[in-house]
Design a protein around this motif. Structure first.
Motif, PDB file in Angstrom:
ATOM      1  N   LYS B 383       0.822  -1.202   0.000  1.00 15.13           N
ATOM      2  CA  LYS B 383       0.000   0.000   0.000  1.00 15.13           C
ATOM      3  C   LYS B 383       0.857   1.254   0.000  1.00 15.13           C
ATOM      4  N   LEU B 384       1.869   1.211   0.847  1.00 16.57           N
ATOM      5  CA  LEU B 384       2.759   2.368   0.916  1.00 16.57           C
ATOM      6  C   LEU B 384       4.107   1.993   0.330  1.00 16.57           C
ATOM      7  N   VAL B 385       4.661   2.880  -0.425  1.00 13.46           N
ATOM      8  CA  VAL B 385       5.983   2.601  -0.984  1.00 13.46           C
ATOM      9  C   VAL B 385       7.008   2.618   0.155  1.00 13.46           C
ATOM     10  N   PRO B 386       7.797   1.574   0.282  1.00 13.86           N
ATOM     11  CA  PRO B 386       8.790   1.553   1.366  1.00 13.86           C
ATOM     12  C   PRO B 386       9.759   2.726   1.272  1.00 13.86           C
ATOM     13  N   ILE B 387      10.070   3.258   2.433  1.00 17.83           N
ATOM     14  CA  ILE B 387      10.902   4.468   2.501  1.00 17.83           C
ATOM     15  C   ILE B 387      12.251   4.257   1.840  1.00 17.83           C
ATOM     16  N   CYS B 388      12.821   3.082   2.061  1.00 19.61           N
ATOM     17  CA  CYS B 388      14.196   2.866   1.568  1.00 19.61           C
ATOM     18  C   CYS B 388      14.249   3.017   0.056  1.00 19.61           C
ATOM     19  N   LEU B 389      13.192   2.615  -0.612  1.00 20.58           N
ATOM     20  CA  LEU B 389      13.182   2.744  -2.067  1.00 20.58           C
ATOM     21  C   LEU B 389      13.272   4.195  -2.481  1.00 20.58           C
ATOM     22  N   VAL B 390      12.532   4.985  -1.742  1.00 20.50           N
ATOM     23  CA  VAL B 390      12.441   6.382  -2.128  1.00 20.50           C
ATOM     24  C   VAL B 390      13.720   7.135  -1.844  1.00 20.50           C
ATOM     25  N   SER B 391      14.357   6.806  -0.723  1.00 24.19           N
ATOM     26  CA  SER B 391      15.470   7.679  -0.341  1.00 24.19           C
ATOM     27  C   SER B 391      16.837   7.039  -0.265  1.00 24.19           C
ATOM     28  N   CYS B 392      16.922   5.710  -0.199  1.00 27.31           N
ATOM     29  CA  CYS B 392      18.251   5.153   0.094  1.00 27.31           C
ATOM     30  C   CYS B 392      18.770   4.115  -0.882  1.00 27.31           C
ATOM     31  N   LEU B 393      17.860   3.324  -1.445  1.00 27.48           N
ATOM     32  CA  LEU B 393      18.352   2.148  -2.168  1.00 27.48           C
ATOM     33  C   LEU B 393      19.134   2.548  -3.406  1.00 27.48           C
ATOM     34  N   LYS B 394      20.426   2.133  -3.439  1.00 23.04           N
ATOM     35  CA  LYS B 394      21.264   2.502  -4.556  1.00 23.04           C
ATOM     36  C   LYS B 394      21.588   1.335  -5.478  1.00 23.04           C
ATOM     37  N   ASN B 395      21.668   0.159  -4.915  1.00 23.37           N
ATOM     38  CA  ASN B 395      22.072  -0.999  -5.714  1.00 23.37           C
ATOM     39  C   ASN B 395      21.070  -2.111  -5.588  1.00 23.37           C
ATOM     40  N   LEU B 396      20.710  -2.684  -6.712  1.00 26.09           N
ATOM     41  CA  LEU B 396      19.772  -3.794  -6.711  1.00 26.09           C
ATOM     42  C   LEU B 396      20.330  -4.923  -7.562  1.00 26.09           C
ATOM     43  N   PHE B 397      20.388  -6.111  -6.974  1.00 30.56           N
ATOM     44  CA  PHE B 397      20.814  -7.296  -7.722  1.00 30.56           C
ATOM     45  C   PHE B 397      19.676  -8.299  -7.680  1.00 30.56           C
ATOM     46  N   ILE B 398      19.354  -8.852  -8.815  1.00 34.52           N
ATOM     47  CA  ILE B 398      18.354  -9.927  -8.807  1.00 34.52           C
ATOM     48  C   ILE B 398      18.977 -11.162  -9.447  1.00 34.52           C
ATOM     49  N   ARG B 399      18.940 -12.285  -8.706  1.00 33.74           N
ATOM     50  CA  ARG B 399      19.482 -13.538  -9.232  1.00 33.74           C
ATOM     51  C   ARG B 399      18.353 -14.518  -9.422  1.00 33.74           C
ATOM     52  N   GLY B 400      18.468 -15.388 -10.400  1.00 30.63           N
ATOM     53  CA  GLY B 400      17.450 -16.407 -10.598  1.00 30.63           C
ATOM     54  C   GLY B 400      16.241 -15.865 -11.340  1.00 30.63           C
ATOM     55  N   PHE B 401      16.475 -14.812 -12.084  1.00 36.13           N
ATOM     56  CA  PHE B 401      15.375 -14.189 -12.818  1.00 36.13           C
ATOM     57  C   PHE B 401      14.909 -15.130 -13.926  1.00 36.13           C
ATOM     58  N   LYS B 402      13.591 -15.396 -13.958  1.00 37.27           N
ATOM     59  CA  LYS B 402      13.110 -16.344 -14.963  1.00 37.27           C
ATOM     60  C   LYS B 402      12.276 -15.681 -16.035  1.00 37.27           C
ATOM     61  N   GLY B 403      12.030 -14.412 -15.859  1.00 36.72           N
ATOM     62  CA  GLY B 403      11.205 -13.756 -16.870  1.00 36.72           C
ATOM     63  C   GLY B 403       9.726 -14.031 -16.687  1.00 36.72           C
ATOM     64  N   GLU B 404       9.353 -14.594 -15.537  1.00 36.30           N
ATOM     65  CA  GLU B 404       7.928 -14.801 -15.271  1.00 36.30           C
ATOM     66  C   GLU B 404       7.240 -13.457 -15.105  1.00 36.30           C
TER      67      GLU B 404
END
Lengths: 345, 462
Positions: B383-404
């Motif tokens: 419902k609410l966008v997490p704060i860290c996304l808005v102000s802090c998150l700099k690096n995102l890694f996703i492993r095991g991505f299947k394209g689903e």
């Protein structure tokens, strides 16, 4: 000399270190790579050498250009800080694949440069090569000279598998300690019952007498064991009161028949010093008793060292007549039964 | 030079490379082999004759005396150990490792241990097993606890092994204690880990057994690293009551791996890294554990201040658990690695993001096959966008991505709301190249909340 001391480093240029191998050839290497070797690092910091071609650092003799290349490859990879353990391991496993001769050269060179991680890596690889091979195979792999006589080859192995004196001593000592412990425990049987100790007297006797010593075959692997239900102790414990004693006399008679040449390296005086010189071992025994025990065993050890064949005869004859009881040896050489109540149960 | 019948003429001068190495190196090489091999090496050549006597380690394993050709005779191993300890002299041995696959065969095992301790050994490893129930408990000798030289101790404690410290000033110099248990003795577990004035690293691992009541008291004023790794319980509905009282004010790193959700009382500590894995533990399982909600909350309260967290806990993704558990905010958390099984992954992601307001580095490992519950839950944005996304998150890694579809939706969501994202790196798993190309193009076109966001699809996973 001032030229060497003033290392001019331009910010946009990488700085290089100059290295000279024993054959005279000189090469330059990136500074951070060279600094990964403790020996080179020290040279640079202490003497200021290496900053120019004329003041190249002389590497030890064991480092030839080819092996230097390998070492620098290793350093180049590992000096990068961000690498994960997995990456480093993978690199090492690939890096170490080379013929034995090169491996030995690399070990030698890494050792002279004091690059301990590489020494460990190569040593482990060499150990893996040695393990499980027969001596002939090892000699072939490393081209070792076969320069021991047959006699010399047999001696260390004989020391390992055939020294009845030490066996006897260890067994005797162990038995005495157990007997003393058992007497103490039987004395305190009432006190024992109060503790959360589920051992019965039967169990104790079994414990002291060593229980049943038959081998159970190949060890089950750990995963299988996980699924086995924990076993409850059965009601009747096997009671081999004489089991241990029979083993003793058997061992003695076989020892007698297999008597080896006394080897100069088996000095029982050393044995005394190493094995029995410790106050902490028998701490729950009465200290006076412990002293007596220690003295007695030291005595025995000395006797054993001096008059082995006679001693053997004595013990053997005693052991075969009755249950082997600990023997007190007094000065005149005659055996006298230990009378401080050990055999009164 | 003696020429043996049948051996090749192979000793050309200069060809022998290994003998050119100094003695210390030859000993170092032998220190990585078992003692049996080191002794065997003494027949190689004159140079090697007494090398084994200077090797600073002893590895004595009765496996070396087992062969397919003949029945195992324990006496041979006993003779070997006695002799090796005696001839070698137990002093100046840095490390001794004794491995017995059936301790019933070796009634004077404690003599060997005492001998090692007397020789001031620095590292001792006792890998002792039994193939059948021991009638009498195996008690470790007192001198082991009082040794003033021992720095590293590795023990196996099977059923009926007792190792109760005799006094409170035991293990005066011990820095690393690694204990491997199997149906451990409760009294031992209560007291073994309470003395260790300079202990820095403690590992307890193995199999605790079913229907066990165990209290682990860990009291170590200098402890920096604690690892608790237990094999999964065989019986799904057996209930164990396991409690860990951890009093380690200097603790920096905690590694947990179990599947019975023990109770962890972590006193005030200096934790900066925690790696927690409750693999295969789903909410259907934890309902059998009394006080499970309490356990979860207490654990999170204990790791409140971590900067680095790696987590695998399928039950936390269950909406039922969410409503009952009040997880505290992890205000110092900067680096989070989540292992998301496909049965309940996305709720867990949302939950963790919500409680980590200062998160900068996020690694998601998705599509981990859950053996029990193959159904996937769908992604629904919070419902609410997490704060860290808005102000802090700099690096995102996703492993095991299947394209689903859900994978793509999540990536889209994170990129849209990640206003300070710098790097998004997506590693695919078992996706055919053309499909991945399409997907990667689609993702690259997503609206990005951050101007500096770069999206990468590397071919090889590190």
């Amino acid at each position: 000399m001032s030229e060497a001391v003033m290392a001019v480093v331009k910010p946009e240029m990488k700085s290089y270190i100059w290295l000279q191998t024993a054959d005279g050839s000189i090469q330059q290497v990136e500074e951070e790579v060279a600094m990964f070797c403790p020996m080179i690092c020290r040279e640079i910091l202490q003497t200021g050498m290496g900053s120019s071609k004329n003041y190249a650092i002389s590497l030890p003799q064991r480092v030839n250009p080819a092996v230097l290349g390998l070492i620098l490859d290793y350093c180049r990879f590992h000096q990068v800080p961000g690498r994960s353990n997995k990456e480093r391991k993978t690199f090492d496993e690939k890096f170490i694949r080379m013929d034995t001769k090169k491996l030995c050269e690399l070990t030698s060179a890494a050792d002279s440069l004091q690059l301990k991680p590489l020494v460990d890596l190569t040593s482990r690889a060499l150990a893996r090569i040695i393990e499980g091979k027969t001596p002939e195979e090892i000699r072939e792999t490393f081209h070792l000279p076969d320069d021991l006589t047959e006699e010399e080859k047999l001696e260390p192995l004989r020391n390992i598998t055939d020294d009845p004196r030490i066996r006897l001593l260890n067994r005797l000592y162990a038995r005495k300690r157990k007997e003393l412990k058992e007497r103490e425990k039987l004395k305190n049987v009432e006190a024992e019952e109060e503790r959360v100790d589920q051992r019965s007297v039967d169990d104790l006797l079994t414990f002291i007498n060593g229980g049943n010593g038959d081998s159970k075959g190949v060890k089950t692997n750990k995963n299988k064991k996980k699924n086995r239900r924990r076993k409850d102790p059965p009601k009747d414990s096997s009671n081999n009161v004489n089991g241990n004693h029979n083993k003793e006399s058997e061992a003695l008679s076989s020892a007698f028949h297999n008597e080896s040449r006394p080897s100069s390296s088996c000095n029982l005086q050393d044995c005394t010093a190493i094995e029995f010189d410790d106050g902490d071992v028998d701490d729950d025994l009465d200290p006076a008793m412990k002293e007596q025990l220690d003295r007695e065993v030291e005595d025995f050890a000395r006797r054993l060292n001096s008059d082995w064949p006679e001693r053997m005869q004595e013990i053997l004859s005693l052991g075969q007549e009755r249950r082997l009881a600990p023997i007190n040896i007094n000065g005149n050489g005659s055996a006298r039964r230990y009378t401080t109540g050990l055999d009164q149960r | 030079m003696t020429m043996q019948m049948g051996s090749k003429t192979n000793s050309k001068p200069g060809q022998d490379r290994i003998s050119g190495l100094p003695d210390e190196i030859l000993c170092h090489i032998l220190s990585f082999t078992s003692t049996v091999d080191a002794v065997k090496a003494s027949v190689l050549s004159r140079r090697w004759e007494n090398m084994w006597l200077r090797v600073p380690t002893l590895y004595l394993s009765d496996d070396d005396f087992r062969s397919d050709e003949r029945e195992f005779d324990p006496e041979r191993f006993v003779a070997f150990v006695d002799r090796a300890l005696f001839l070698r002299g137990s002093s100046s041995i840095h490390r001794i490792s004794i491995r017995c696959s059936d301790t019933e065969n070796y009634p004077h095992l404690d003599e060997w241990i005492c001998s090692a301790i007397r020789g001031n050994v620095v590292e001792l490893e006792l890998d002792l097993h039994e193939s059948d129930f021991r009638y009498e408990p195996l008690e470790l000798p007192r001198s082991l606890f009082m040794s003033r030289s021992l720095v590293v101790l590795k023990l196996t404690l099977e059923e009926n092994y007792v190792a109760i410290p005799p006094s409170s000033d035991c293990f005066p110099c011990l820095k690393l204690l690694d204990v491997s248990v199997f149906y451990p003795d409760p009294a031992t577990m209560e007291s073994l880990f309470t003395c260790g004035p300079v202990l820095e690293h403690l590992i307890i691992e193995g199999y605790l057994g079913e229907d066990q009541y165990l209290n682990f008291n860990i009291f170590a004023p200098k402890l920096k690293r604690l690892e608790l790794r237990f094999d999964p319980c065989d019986e799904v509905d057996s209930v164990s009551n396991i409690l860990f009282n951890i009093n380690a004010p200097k603790l920096e790193r905690l590694d947990l791996n179990e599947n019975f959700l023990a109770s962890y009382c972590l006193s005030e500590n200096a934790l900066s890294e925690a790696n927690i894995s409750f693999s295969d533990l789903h909410s259907e399982d934890i309902q059998f554990i009394t006080g499970s909600v309490d356990h979860i909350q207490k654990l999170f309260e204990g790791i409140l201040n971590v900067k680095h967290l790696s987590l695998q806990a399928p039950f936390l993704g269950d909406p039922d658990t969410e409503s009952r558990c009040n997880l505290p905010k992890l205000n110092n958390l900067k680096h989070l690695e989540l292992q998301l099984e496909n049965c309940c992954s996305w709720q867990l992601l949302t939950r963790l993001l919500t409680i980590s307001p200062n998160l900068e580095y996020l690694v998601l490992e998705i599509n981990i096959q859950c053996c029990e519950y193959p159904n996937e839950d769908g992604w629904s944005p919070p419902k609410l966008v997490p704060i860290c996304l808005v102000s802090c998150l700099k690096n995102l890694f996703i492993r095991g991505f299947k394209g689903e579809p859900d994978d793509i939706e999540v990536a889209k969501y994170l990129m849209k709301h990640g206003e300070v994202l710098n790097n998004v790196t997506i590693y695919s798993c078992d996706v055919p190249a053309e499909d991945m190309l399409k997907v990667s193009q689609e993702i690259s076109m997503f609206p990005k909340g951050s101007n500096t966001c770069q999206v990468e699809f590397p071919k090889i996973d590190m």
